[in-house]
Write a protein that holds these residues in place. Structure first.
Motif, PDB file in Angstrom:
ATOM      1  N   ASN A 158       0.827  -1.205   0.000  1.00 55.37           N
ATOM      2  CA  ASN A 158       0.000   0.000   0.000  1.00 55.37           C
ATOM      3  C   ASN A 158       0.865   1.260   0.000  1.00 55.37           C
ATOM      4  N   VAL A 159       1.933   1.250   0.812  1.00 59.50           N
ATOM      5  CA  VAL A 159       2.843   2.394   0.861  1.00 59.50           C
ATOM      6  C   VAL A 159       3.553   2.576  -0.475  1.00 59.50           C
ATOM      7  N   LEU A 160       4.037   1.462  -1.057  1.00 59.20           N
ATOM      8  CA  LEU A 160       4.780   1.534  -2.304  1.00 59.20           C
ATOM      9  C   LEU A 160       3.893   1.951  -3.475  1.00 59.20           C
ATOM     10  N   VAL A 161       2.757   1.295  -3.602  1.00 60.94           N
ATOM     11  CA  VAL A 161       1.909   1.500  -4.777  1.00 60.94           C
ATOM     12  C   VAL A 161       1.138   2.814  -4.708  1.00 60.94           C
ATOM     13  N   ASN A 162       0.523   3.093  -3.569  1.00 63.32           N
ATOM     14  CA  ASN A 162      -0.368   4.252  -3.481  1.00 63.32           C
ATOM     15  C   ASN A 162       0.326   5.534  -3.040  1.00 63.32           C
ATOM     16  N   GLN A 163       1.309   5.392  -2.135  1.00 65.70           N
ATOM     17  CA  GLN A 163       1.940   6.603  -1.610  1.00 65.70           C
ATOM     18  C   GLN A 163       3.205   6.988  -2.383  1.00 65.70           C
ATOM     19  N   LYS A 164       3.968   5.992  -2.827  1.00 61.46           N
ATOM     20  CA  LYS A 164       5.202   6.294  -3.552  1.00 61.46           C
ATOM     21  C   LYS A 164       4.969   6.437  -5.056  1.00 61.46           C
ATOM     22  N   LEU A 165       4.261   5.468  -5.625  1.00 66.00           N
ATOM     23  CA  LEU A 165       4.023   5.482  -7.066  1.00 66.00           C
ATOM     24  C   LEU A 165       2.744   6.224  -7.442  1.00 66.00           C
ATOM     25  N   HIS A 166       1.925   6.516  -6.445  1.00 70.57           N
ATOM     26  CA  HIS A 166       0.677   7.260  -6.638  1.00 70.57           C
ATOM     27  C   HIS A 166      -0.281   6.555  -7.601  1.00 70.57           C
ATOM     28  N   TRP A 167      -0.325   5.228  -7.478  1.00 71.30           N
ATOM     29  CA  TRP A 167      -1.309   4.462  -8.236  1.00 71.30           C
ATOM     30  C   TRP A 167      -2.526   4.243  -7.354  1.00 71.30           C
ATOM     31  N   ASN A 168      -3.675   4.338  -7.928  1.00 70.03           N
ATOM     32  CA  ASN A 168      -4.911   4.156  -7.169  1.00 70.03           C
ATOM     33  C   ASN A 168      -5.309   2.681  -7.194  1.00 70.03           C
ATOM     34  N   VAL A 169      -4.617   1.899  -6.371  1.00 68.89           N
ATOM     35  CA  VAL A 169      -4.862   0.460  -6.302  1.00 68.89           C
ATOM     36  C   VAL A 169      -5.343   0.091  -4.897  1.00 68.89           C
ATOM     37  N   LYS A 170      -6.426  -0.662  -4.838  1.00 70.92           N
ATOM     38  CA  LYS A 170      -6.974  -1.095  -3.556  1.00 70.92           C
ATOM     39  C   LYS A 170      -6.249  -2.367  -3.105  1.00 70.92           C
ATOM     40  N   VAL A 171      -5.106  -2.168  -2.490  1.00 74.74           N
ATOM     41  CA  VAL A 171      -4.256  -3.296  -2.096  1.00 74.74           C
ATOM     42  C   VAL A 171      -4.957  -4.192  -1.078  1.00 74.74           C
ATOM     43  N   PHE A 172      -5.664  -3.588  -0.158  1.00 74.50           N
ATOM     44  CA  PHE A 172      -6.281  -4.371   0.919  1.00 74.50           C
ATOM     45  C   PHE A 172      -7.499  -5.160   0.447  1.00 74.50           C
ATOM     46  N   ASP A 173      -7.924  -4.930  -0.793  1.00 72.18           N
ATOM     47  CA  ASP A 173      -9.031  -5.710  -1.353  1.00 72.18           C
ATOM     48  C   ASP A 173      -8.544  -6.905  -2.160  1.00 72.18           C
ATOM     49  N   THR A 174      -7.226  -7.105  -2.186  1.00 71.97           N
ATOM     50  CA  THR A 174      -6.660  -8.236  -2.923  1.00 71.97           C
ATOM     51  C   THR A 174      -7.133  -9.557  -2.336  1.00 71.97           C
ATOM     52  N   ASN A 175      -7.459 -10.486  -3.205  1.00 69.13           N
ATOM     53  CA  ASN A 175      -7.912 -11.802  -2.754  1.00 69.13           C
ATOM     54  C   ASN A 175      -6.827 -12.448  -1.891  1.00 69.13           C
ATOM     55  N   PRO A 176      -7.160 -12.881  -0.670  1.00 69.87           N
ATOM     56  CA  PRO A 176      -6.143 -13.477   0.209  1.00 69.87           C
ATOM     57  C   PRO A 176      -5.522 -14.746  -0.352  1.00 69.87           C
ATOM     58  N   ILE A 177      -6.181 -15.366  -1.336  1.00 71.95           N
ATOM     59  CA  ILE A 177      -5.593 -16.549  -1.965  1.00 71.95           C
ATOM     60  C   ILE A 177      -4.264 -16.193  -2.617  1.00 71.95           C
ATOM     61  N   ILE A 178      -4.179 -14.976  -3.161  1.00 70.09           N
ATOM     62  CA  ILE A 178      -2.938 -14.528  -3.805  1.00 70.09           C
ATOM     63  C   ILE A 178      -1.807 -14.504  -2.781  1.00 70.09           C
ATOM     64  N   TYR A 179      -2.087 -13.956  -1.603  1.00 73.06           N
ATOM     65  CA  TYR A 179      -1.061 -13.912  -0.558  1.00 73.06           C
ATOM     66  C   TYR A 179      -0.674 -15.321  -0.115  1.00 73.06           C
TER      67      TYR A 179
END
Length: 236
Positions: A81-102
């Motif tokens: 979330n820090v890397l994608v949304n705060q550093k790269l400024h991409w609007n990606v809902k990281v916390f909505d990622t399917n837990p199966i991926i993790y």
């Protein structure tokens, strides 16, 4: 003993078997090529990469699976979330990622580390003279590995790959800690309404016993088949 609950929960939990098999299969598909790559790095002792690979392998193999799951699932989403949304400024809902991926990522990391040792030991059992002979007849080093070394190493590695696959399969029972709705999660959720946890655990045991038995039979026949193929190749 709540027999009706036992039967009902069994059929509910068995519907989650595809999720368990998905995590196991995807982890191995990722782990096989990467594990071989790490094994090759360790055998060749490539500068800079070698100590990193050894450290990674030792860390993953020494750390309990439960701890890896807890650390990974509690830290990776926040880091992403820090890397994608705060550093790269991409609007990606990281916390909505399917837990199966993790879950797949965690078990793949475990598989890579263990498979690297499996392949390393298997490759070292091959007579170095075979590679030298292949080079003498005009094969490139890559062709020698692809045509001669790897096929023989896989035969030697099959039993250990089978053991690792079985361990990963059993380890997926911990994926419920990442909110993955696999066999254990479904059975425990059903038990939480009636407090029939003993029956739920029996269902989990039966399902994993069936899956584990089938998996052992598959690898047993695969080992016999590859062993006969290797023997024929030797005779020829």
């Amino acid at each position: 003993m709540n027999v009706p609950f036992l039967i009902q929960t069994f059929w509910s939990a068995i519907k989650a078997v595809p999720i368990t098999l998905l995590i196991t299969g995807a982890s191995l598909l990722i782990g096989l090529p990467l594990g071989f790559l790490l094994a090759w790095i360790k055998i060749r002792k490539i500068r800079i990469l070698y100590p990193l690979v050894v450290a990674y392998t030792s860390l993953m193999r020494a750390t309990p699976m439960v701890l890896l799951i807890l650390l990974f699932y509690s830290t990776l989403p926040s880091l992403l979330n820090v890397l994608v949304n705060q550093k790269l400024h991409w609007n990606v809902k990281v916390f909505d990622t399917n837990p199966i991926i993790y879950a797949i990522i965690v078990f793949a990391l475990i598989a890579v580390a263990n498979l690297s040792e499996v392949f390393r030991s298997a490759i070292l059992t091959i007579d170095p003279g075979q590679k030298e002979a292949a080079l003498m007849v005009g094969l490139t080093p890559i062709q020698a590995y692809y045509r001669i070394i790897i096929p023989q190493a896989l035969v030697s590695a099959v039993p250990n790959i089978g053991n690792l696959t079985l361990n990963i399969l059993k380890g997926t029972s911990l994926a419920f800690m990442m909110t993955v709705q696999e066999v254990t999660a479904v059975a425990k959720t059903a038990a939480s309404y009636t407090y029939d946890y003993t029956e739920a655990y029996i269902d989990i045991f039966i399902i994993y016993f069936i899956l584990g038995t089938i998996l052992q039979i598959i690898f047993k026949y695969l080992e016999r088949y590859l062993g006969r193929h290797k023997l024929r190749g030797t005779v020829v």
